[in-house]
Design a protein around this motif. Structure first.
Motif, PDB file in Angstrom:
ATOM      1  N   ASN A 134       0.842  -1.203   0.000  1.00 29.53           N
ATOM      2  CA  ASN A 134       0.000   0.000   0.000  1.00 29.53           C
ATOM      3  C   ASN A 134       0.872   1.246   0.000  1.00 29.53           C
ATOM      4  N   TRP A 135       1.948   1.204   0.768  1.00 28.77           N
ATOM      5  CA  TRP A 135       2.856   2.348   0.813  1.00 28.77           C
ATOM      6  C   TRP A 135       3.599   2.495  -0.500  1.00 28.77           C
ATOM      7  N   ASP A 166       1.466   4.123  -3.107  1.00 28.96           N
ATOM      8  CA  ASP A 166       0.961   5.484  -2.859  1.00 28.96           C
ATOM      9  C   ASP A 166       1.324   6.377  -4.046  1.00 28.96           C
ATOM     10  N   GLY A 202       4.818   7.308  -2.802  1.00 25.51           N
ATOM     11  CA  GLY A 202       5.180   5.901  -2.886  1.00 25.51           C
ATOM     12  C   GLY A 202       6.454   5.640  -3.683  1.00 25.51           C
ATOM     13  N   ASP A 248      -2.595   6.280 -10.479  1.00 20.35           N
ATOM     14  CA  ASP A 248      -3.083   6.160  -9.099  1.00 20.35           C
ATOM     15  C   ASP A 248      -3.423   4.693  -8.879  1.00 20.35           C
ATOM     16  N   ARG A 272      -5.007   9.259  -2.063  1.00 21.05           N
ATOM     17  CA  ARG A 272      -4.140   8.943  -0.926  1.00 21.05           C
ATOM     18  C   ARG A 272      -4.909   8.746   0.374  1.00 21.05           C
ATOM     19  N   THR A 307      -6.987   1.936   1.952  1.00 17.68           N
ATOM     20  CA  THR A 307      -5.554   2.195   2.031  1.00 17.68           C
ATOM     21  C   THR A 307      -5.238   3.590   2.530  1.00 17.68           C
ATOM     22  N   LYS A 357      -4.284   6.981   4.320  1.00 21.56           N
ATOM     23  CA  LYS A 357      -3.236   7.143   5.326  1.00 21.56           C
ATOM     24  C   LYS A 357      -3.364   8.485   6.026  1.00 21.56           C
TER      25      LYS A 357
END
Lengths: 302, 444
Positions: A132-133, A136, A140, A155, B271, B276, B278
């Motif tokens: 997920n990171w 990003d 990311g 995205d 984001r 997901t 954050k």
């Protein structure tokens, strides 16, 4: 077991069989209690209207009729098939290439082999969170790397066109190394005389791969593709952590739908029906594979 | 031939013995409920918050001291598994004697007869936060011990405000047309890498360093608050039907989306969208200045943040301020084998003695009125944070999460539809229409 030509099928033969069953009893019990029985229970439940906390009521084929008209469920089947097509071929080819590379006699190869298996040991949940990171869109690692070569990355997880490939990529990354191990074992089981003989007859390396190596790898190929296909059809945890079936239902695979129907809607009857659908799909695909490989496989390399 | 049998016999006998022993203890356990004095009864108390467990260990110790014939076992289950397991246990007839309940799950369990009517406790409900009491009342009867309430407030990064030379206004205000102090303040705090603000020539919205505000797809702390402070309605009545596609609601939704896509003071939905998203991380890393959150989030955010955290009341909308209040309760299993003892425990949990422990430990605002000061003192003394705005808000207009059946099934669909809305792929009107239709279809 071959028939006894002398007709001495008495004691030894039968008591041997008896012992055989005795020895497999523990695992047979396991298979019956944890595999066959649940399948039968789910099959039974699929004929009931059972919302949890209410009493089950027999509904006959009602759930199946509902399934026939349930566009969302068939969309899930389609998404699952897409996912399988994205995952399995790529994963198999990559694993094969890796195995060929790692089959060389080079110093330190043992460590490389181990390295490629590491992703397989990671928990899907933890892995999903880490990815997920990476996915990003702004901070990311993936889009950061892409921007270095002047590409604006998508995205990933919020674009319906990219979410499924992104999830597939994570699973390919996780399972390629593990599959490579099987191919590696298969490659090492092929006697080198066969390659030598082919080389002597003037076969090029490419010809040797397609005419000698690949056909003799069929037992491995059979195992790897069957387990991969089943695994891919059952994909759940990565979806659960990374997309929740979104965006716009683009990753709403059948197993995720089963989970939501059972544990969010608490509709166990219909969830069982969906499970039977998945069961039948996997069964048909696996039987097709058995037929395909059955005709083309030799297990005797001597 | 004999040897294997003997070897098999032993473990088998062992298993049989174990099973027998288990039966005996089980009998002992249930038997004692019906009378024999000396044997203590064991009650199970189930919750989902690891942090609050420590507080409840103290509470249960006090209860056991007052009731030597009752033992309480505390069971913690992670929130994600809590409802699945509880539902399965209720089906099997083996749910815990006393367990935590959440407003959005309550209708499901109360309508299926899982929860015991608490009228026999004769609680004076006027002494408890009325929103919590209301949320656990069904057909005029109380089904949950009012335990605590959590409320949405505005957490903010004091250091970012100082650095930007911006004062937090006395009251933040918003309106659908973009007027009001909220947007103005958020603009000043939003800056790209060159220090330009939204509206400045050359402002690059793709290279924002700090965002003034966090607007994202989270019903409890975000859009439901906009809807209610603009005169929109979530539900026509408790156990009724969803109505948040009326004009006022849609305007409010539009404002939430505009903060992201039109005014550029909030991080993009790519984001922040669940699962997901954050946002919490972005706030604790100092990338977001103002962040609406429930006070229950404090223990998770404050230790992570490397800056001073401030608390302010939520912005006022065109029809005033209206914030979400979320009450929890403790419910008693209707088929508990130890109903008498479970009711005793419920009575104790409702008492000042029990609720004060939880307040003074900084765990929660207790539902029993008059104990909130203990909670404020805890945060002032240990972290130097003035959390009184949360308490102030609770005295004004508040609203509960929609109370109706089928929410567990509706929630994932709602989140997906609104993800699209925050991404700007569908309009708030389309999103609200779709969500209301899905929601009303999920009501049983």
């Amino acid at each position: 077991m071959t028939a006894d030509p002398a007709g001495r099928t008495g004691r030894t033969g039968r008591s041997g069989a008896w012992y055989g069953y005795l020895f497999v009893t523990p695992s047979l019990l396991g298979v019956a209690a944890f595999l066959l029985l649940p399948v039968l229970i789910v099959l039974g439940l699929s004929f009931f209207d059972w919302k949890l906390l209410s009493d089950p009521m027999f509904a006959g084929l009602e759930n199946y009729r509902r399934l026939a008209d349930d566009g969302a469920a068939w969309h899930s089947v389609w998404v699952t098939v897409l996912y399988v097509l994205l995952c399995v071929p790529l994963q198999t080819v990559l694993a094969m290439i890796l195995a060929l590379l790692l089959n060389q006699r080079v110093r330190g190869m043992r460590y490389y082999r181990a390295l490629f298996v590491v992703p397989w040991m990671a928990t899907p949940i933890v892995m999903g969170l880490t990815w997920n990171w990476i996915f990003d869109p702004r901070g990311g690692a993936l889009n950061g790397a892409l921007s270095l070569i002047g590409v604006t990355g998508p995205d990933w997880l919020s674009d319906p066109a990219w979410a499924l490939p992104a999830v597939a990529l994570v699973n390919v990354w996780q399972h390629t190394g593990y599959n490579m191990l099987f191919f590696l074992a298969g490659l090492q089981g092929i006697p080198s005389e066969l390659h030598d003989a082919a080389a002597t007859d003037g076969a090029t390396p490419v010809q040797r791969f397609f005419r000698v190596t690949l056909p003799l790898l069929n037992p491995t190929m059979f195992f790897v593709t069957v387990t991969n296909l089943i695994g891919a059809f059952q994909i759940f945890d990565t979806i659960f952590v990374m997309t929740d079936g979104g965006p716009s239902g683009s990753t709403d695979v059948i197993n995720f739908r089963i989970y939501n129907t059972a544990f969010k809607d608490f509709d166990f009857g219909y969830a069982s029906t969906l499970s039977m659908l998945l069961f039948v799909i996997i069964l048909v695909v696996t039987l097709a594979q058995v037929r395909f490989f059955g005709k083309r496989t030799t297990y005797d390399l001597s | 031939m004999q040897a294997p049998r003997v070897r098999w016999a032993k473990p088998l006998a062992g298993v049989a013995l174990l099973a027998a022993a288990a039966t005996v203890t089980a009998c002992g356990g249930s038997g004692s409920g019906s009378g024999s004095p000396g044997d203590p009864v064991t009650l199970t108390y189930r919750l989902w918050d690891e942090q609050q467990k420590a507080g409840y260990e103290k509470v249960m110790a006090a209860f056991e001291k007052a009731n030597p014939d009752i033992d309480v076992t505390i069971e913690v289950l992670p929130y994600d598994q809590y409802w699945t397991k509880l539902t399965a246990d209720a089906v099997a007839g083996s749910a815990p004697d006393v367990f935590w309940m959440q407003t959005s799950q309550f209708p499901e369990f109360v309508t299926k007869g899982v929860l015991a009517d608490l009228t026999p406790l004769k609680l004076d409900t006027s002494k408890y936060n009325n929103k919590v009491v209301e949320a656990y009342t069904y057909n005029g009867k109380l089904y949950g011990v009012p335990k605590d309430w959590g409320i949405v407030g505005l957490l903010y990064n004091v250091d970012l405000f100082k650095k930007a030379g911006v004062e937090m206004p006395e009251t933040l205000t918003w309106a659908p047309d973009g007027s009001g102090t909220l947007l103005e303040t958020a603009r000043k705090l939003t800056a790209d890498e060159e220090g330009r603000h939204p509206g400045d020539p050359g402002f690059d919205k793709d290279k924002v360093k700090t965002y003034g505000f966090a607007s994202w797809n989270h019903y409890q702390t975000q859009w439901m608050n906009w809807v209610n402070s603009n005169g929109g309605r979530l539900l026509d009545k408790p156990f009724g039907r969803y109505t948040f596609n009326d004009e006022a609601s849609v305007q409010a939704l539009q404002f939430g989306v505009d903060l992201v896509n039109k005014y550029d003071v909030s991080p993009p939905a790519t984001r922040t969208n669940p699962p997901t998203g954050k946002v919490t991380d972005m706030f604790t890393r100092g990338e977001v200045a103002m962040f609406p959150a429930n006070n229950a989030l404090l223990p998770f955010v404050v230790p992570e943040a490397k800056f001073k955290v401030g608390v302010a009341p939520m912005p006022q909308g065109p029809t005033g301020r209206s914030v979400n209040i979320n009450g929890l309760s403790e419910t008693v299993y209707a088929k508990s084998k130890h109903e008498k003892e479970a009711m005793k425990l419920a009575t104790f949990l409702a008492s000042e003695q029990a609720q004060k422990v939880m307040a003074d430990g900084g765990y929660v605002f207790p539902a029993l009125n008059g104990l909130a000061q203990g909670y404020l003192d805890y945060w002032q003394k240990t972290e130097g944070i003035d959390v009184s705005p949360f308490l102030e808000e609770s005295k004004g207009d508040t609203f509960s999460l929609p109370v109706t059946t089928g929410f567990t099934g509706f929630e994932p669909k709602l989140n997906q539809i609104f993800n699209e809305m925050y991404l700007g792929k569908i309009t708030p009107k389309q999103a609200a229409d779709q969500a209301v239709a899905e929601g009303n279809a999920s009501i049983k």
